[in-house]
Design an enzyme around this catalytic site. Structure first.
Site, PDB file in Angstrom:
ATOM      1  N   ASP A  30       0.886  -1.243   0.007  1.00 22.78           N
ATOM      2  CA  ASP A  30      -0.072  -0.041   0.305  1.00 22.78           C
ATOM      3  C   ASP A  30       0.855   1.335   0.028  1.00 22.78           C
ATOM      4  O   ASP A  30       2.212   1.316   0.428  1.00 22.78           O
ATOM      5  CB  ASP A  30      -0.934  -0.166   1.140  1.00 22.78           C
ATOM      6  N   TRP A  35       2.931   8.035  -2.477  1.00 30.47           N
ATOM      7  CA  TRP A  35       4.389   8.078  -3.012  1.00 30.47           C
ATOM      8  C   TRP A  35       4.435   9.251  -4.309  1.00 30.47           C
ATOM      9  O   TRP A  35       5.089  10.236  -4.177  1.00 30.47           O
ATOM     10  CB  TRP A  35       4.772   6.784  -3.370  1.00 30.47           C
ATOM     11  N   HIS A  47       2.309   3.533  -8.992  1.00 31.77           N
ATOM     12  CA  HIS A  47       2.067   1.976  -9.217  1.00 31.77           C
ATOM     13  C   HIS A  47       3.395   1.225 -10.007  1.00 31.77           C
ATOM     14  O   HIS A  47       3.833   0.297  -9.871  1.00 31.77           O
ATOM     15  CB  HIS A  47       1.012   1.726  -9.848  1.00 31.77           C
ATOM     16  N   LEU A 141       9.906 -21.100  -5.075  1.00 31.38           N
ATOM     17  CA  LEU A 141       8.992 -20.196  -4.355  1.00 31.38           C
ATOM     18  C   LEU A 141       7.726 -19.975  -4.792  1.00 31.38           C
ATOM     19  O   LEU A 141       7.679 -20.038  -6.458  1.00 31.38           O
ATOM     20  CB  LEU A 141       9.863 -18.723  -4.278  1.00 31.38           C
ATOM     21  N   ARG A 198       2.112  -4.742   6.240  1.00 29.91           N
ATOM     22  CA  ARG A 198       1.419  -3.846   5.542  1.00 29.91           C
ATOM     23  C   ARG A 198       2.296  -2.545   5.296  1.00 29.91           C
ATOM     24  O   ARG A 198       3.018  -2.055   6.302  1.00 29.91           O
ATOM     25  CB  ARG A 198       0.134  -3.621   6.079  1.00 29.91           C
TER      26      ARG A 198
HETATM   27  C1  IPE Z   1      -5.257  -2.701  -0.274  1.00 31.54           C
HETATM   28  O1  IPE Z   1      -5.152  -1.213  -0.255  1.00 31.54           O
HETATM   29  C2  IPE Z   1      -5.453  -3.258  -1.644  1.00 31.54           C
HETATM   30  C3  IPE Z   1      -3.899  -3.550  -2.281  1.00 31.54           C
HETATM   31  C4  IPE Z   1      -3.027  -3.096  -1.739  1.00 31.54           C
HETATM   32  C5  IPE Z   1      -3.929  -3.972  -3.403  1.00 31.54           C
HETATM   33  P1  IPE Z   1      -6.269  -0.032  -0.422  1.00 31.54           P
HETATM   34  O2  IPE Z   1      -5.432   1.173  -0.454  1.00 31.54           O
HETATM   35  O3  IPE Z   1      -7.001  -0.510  -1.593  1.00 31.54           O
HETATM   36  O4  IPE Z   1      -6.865  -0.318   0.925  1.00 31.54           O
HETATM   37  P2  IPE Z   1      -7.643   0.697   1.832  1.00 31.54           P
HETATM   38  O5  IPE Z   1      -8.912   1.182   1.020  1.00 31.54           O
HETATM   39  O6  IPE Z   1      -6.719   1.764   2.430  1.00 31.54           O
HETATM   40  O7  IPE Z   1      -8.328  -0.265   2.780  1.00 31.54           O
HETATM   41  C1  IPE Z   2      -1.639   0.337  -3.313  1.00 30.41           C
HETATM   42  O1  IPE Z   2      -1.402   1.842  -3.219  1.00 30.41           O
HETATM   43  C2  IPE Z   2      -1.906  -0.362  -4.792  1.00 30.41           C
HETATM   44  C3  IPE Z   2      -3.297  -0.477  -4.989  1.00 30.41           C
HETATM   45  C4  IPE Z   2      -4.337  -0.473  -4.108  1.00 30.41           C
HETATM   46  C5  IPE Z   2      -3.711  -0.981  -6.232  1.00 30.41           C
HETATM   47  P1  IPE Z   2      -2.585   2.722  -3.580  1.00 30.41           P
HETATM   48  O2  IPE Z   2      -2.883   3.106  -4.755  1.00 30.41           O
HETATM   49  O3  IPE Z   2      -3.781   2.305  -2.634  1.00 30.41           O
HETATM   50  O4  IPE Z   2      -2.055   3.637  -2.867  1.00 30.41           O
HETATM   51  P2  IPE Z   2      -2.426   4.909  -1.861  1.00 30.41           P
HETATM   52  O5  IPE Z   2      -2.986   4.124  -0.363  1.00 30.41           O
HETATM   53  O6  IPE Z   2      -3.540   5.804  -2.192  1.00 30.41           O
HETATM   54  O7  IPE Z   2      -1.278   6.032  -0.921  1.00 30.41           O
HETATM   55 MG    MG Z   3      -3.927   2.549  -0.553  1.00 30.96          MG
END
Ligand code: IPE
Ligand code: IPE
Ligand code: MG
Length: 252
Positions: A30, A35, A47, A141, A198
């Site tokens: 996450d 970032w 991403h 793995l 996480r």
């Molecule tokens: C969880 O992250 C899903 C992934 C890392 C793919 P999110 O950014 O979607 O989660 P919430 O919305 O903060 O709970």
């Molecule tokens: C995690 O990063 C990747 C996915 C959920 C696809 P986020 O896109 O949720 O990034 P933040 O949480 O908004 O920073």
């Molecule tokens: Mg997120």
């Protein structure tokens, strides 16, 4: 050798010397959007940068002899994001597969995609099938890539498949045990994660592996996923090695 590499080697040696390296590490990757936001960049750049962290995490797992790693790449709930972000993520999936397929197979990594494939575009589905096909014979793995994944969905689909077997007279409902249930989940064949990591500091599990993390140790780091390095992975494992896992028992 890059700067800092000897230090990284030492950290790895400490991890290995610590014994009980986790068999299975699960990671909620996450913080990509934040970032990018901190740098005034569009979210998809976060991403894209996060893909490099995926490579580092897989390398780190191989170095430590971890046998299973499950990476949360795209949740079922993420389908509610803007269409252009979803499209960018799906393009990155194809890019990741094209770029990494051969190297992963050479390193003995078997990739298995877990989640609801019915929602994937034909191109994304093709990428998934191609990486699974190219790495099917590997066993150093197991990399479970959670895409279009939701744990409640997974649990429901396991319940449905067991119910169908009951109706067909193949099994007796009273005989269903935890192992049978675990075998009906997407993660069948992987043990429960020992360690759940996480990134980005959020204290929630966001519909990830709800059944499987019953007794996982949880490590939350403020580090945003694109900044996550092998060093951060090793630090998480060192933190894990300091924990006392009790599984409900009294140990002293
Ligand atoms: C969880 O992250 C899903 C992934 C890392 C793919 P999110 O950014 O979607 O989660 P919430 O919305 O903060 O709970
Ligand atoms: C995690 O990063 C990747 C996915 C959920 C696809 P986020 O896109 O949720 O990034 P933040 O949480 O908004 O920073
Ligand atoms: Mg997120």
């Amino acid at each position: 050798m890059t700067e800092g590499a000897p230090e990284l080697e030492q950290l790895l040696e400490r991890v290995v010397a610590g014994g009980h390296v986790p068999k299975h590490i699960a990671i909620i990757m996450d913080g990509n959007g934040r970032w990018a936001g901190e740098r005034g960049l569009p979210r998809f750049m976060g991403h894209r940068e996060g893909m490099k962290s995926v490579r580092r995490a897989v390398t780190g797992c191989l170095e430590m002899d971890v046998q299973h790693v499950t990476l949360y790449a795209f949740s079922k709930e993420n389908w509610s994001r803007p269409p252009d972000e979803i499209a960018a993520l799906m393009r990155l999936l194809s890019e990741y597969v094209d770029r990494e397929r051969k190297a992963l197979a050479e390193k003995g990594v078997r990739v298995r995609v877990i989640g609801d494939r019915a929602r994937l575009s034909p191109a994304a589905l093709q990428a998934v099938e191609s990486i699974e096909g190219a790495t099917a014979g590997e066993d150093t793995l197991v990399l479970n890539l959670a895409i279009s994944y939701g744990s409640r969905d997974e649990i429901l689909s396991a319940a449905r498949s067991l119910a169908r077997r009951c109706v067909a007279g193949e099994i007796d409902p009273d005989d269903i045990d935890e192992a049978d249930f675990a075998s009906a989940l997407y993660t069948t064949g992987s043990p429960d994660p020992d360690l759940l990591i996480r990134t980005s500091g959020e204290m929630r599990v966001s519909n990830f592996l709800l059944w499987q993390i019953a007794y996982s140790e949880i490590h939350v780091t403020e580090c945003l996923w694109p900044d996550f390095s092998e060093r951060d992975l090793y630090e998480a494992v060192l933190d894990y090695q300091r924990r006392e896992r009790r599984f409900g028992r009294v140990t002293r």
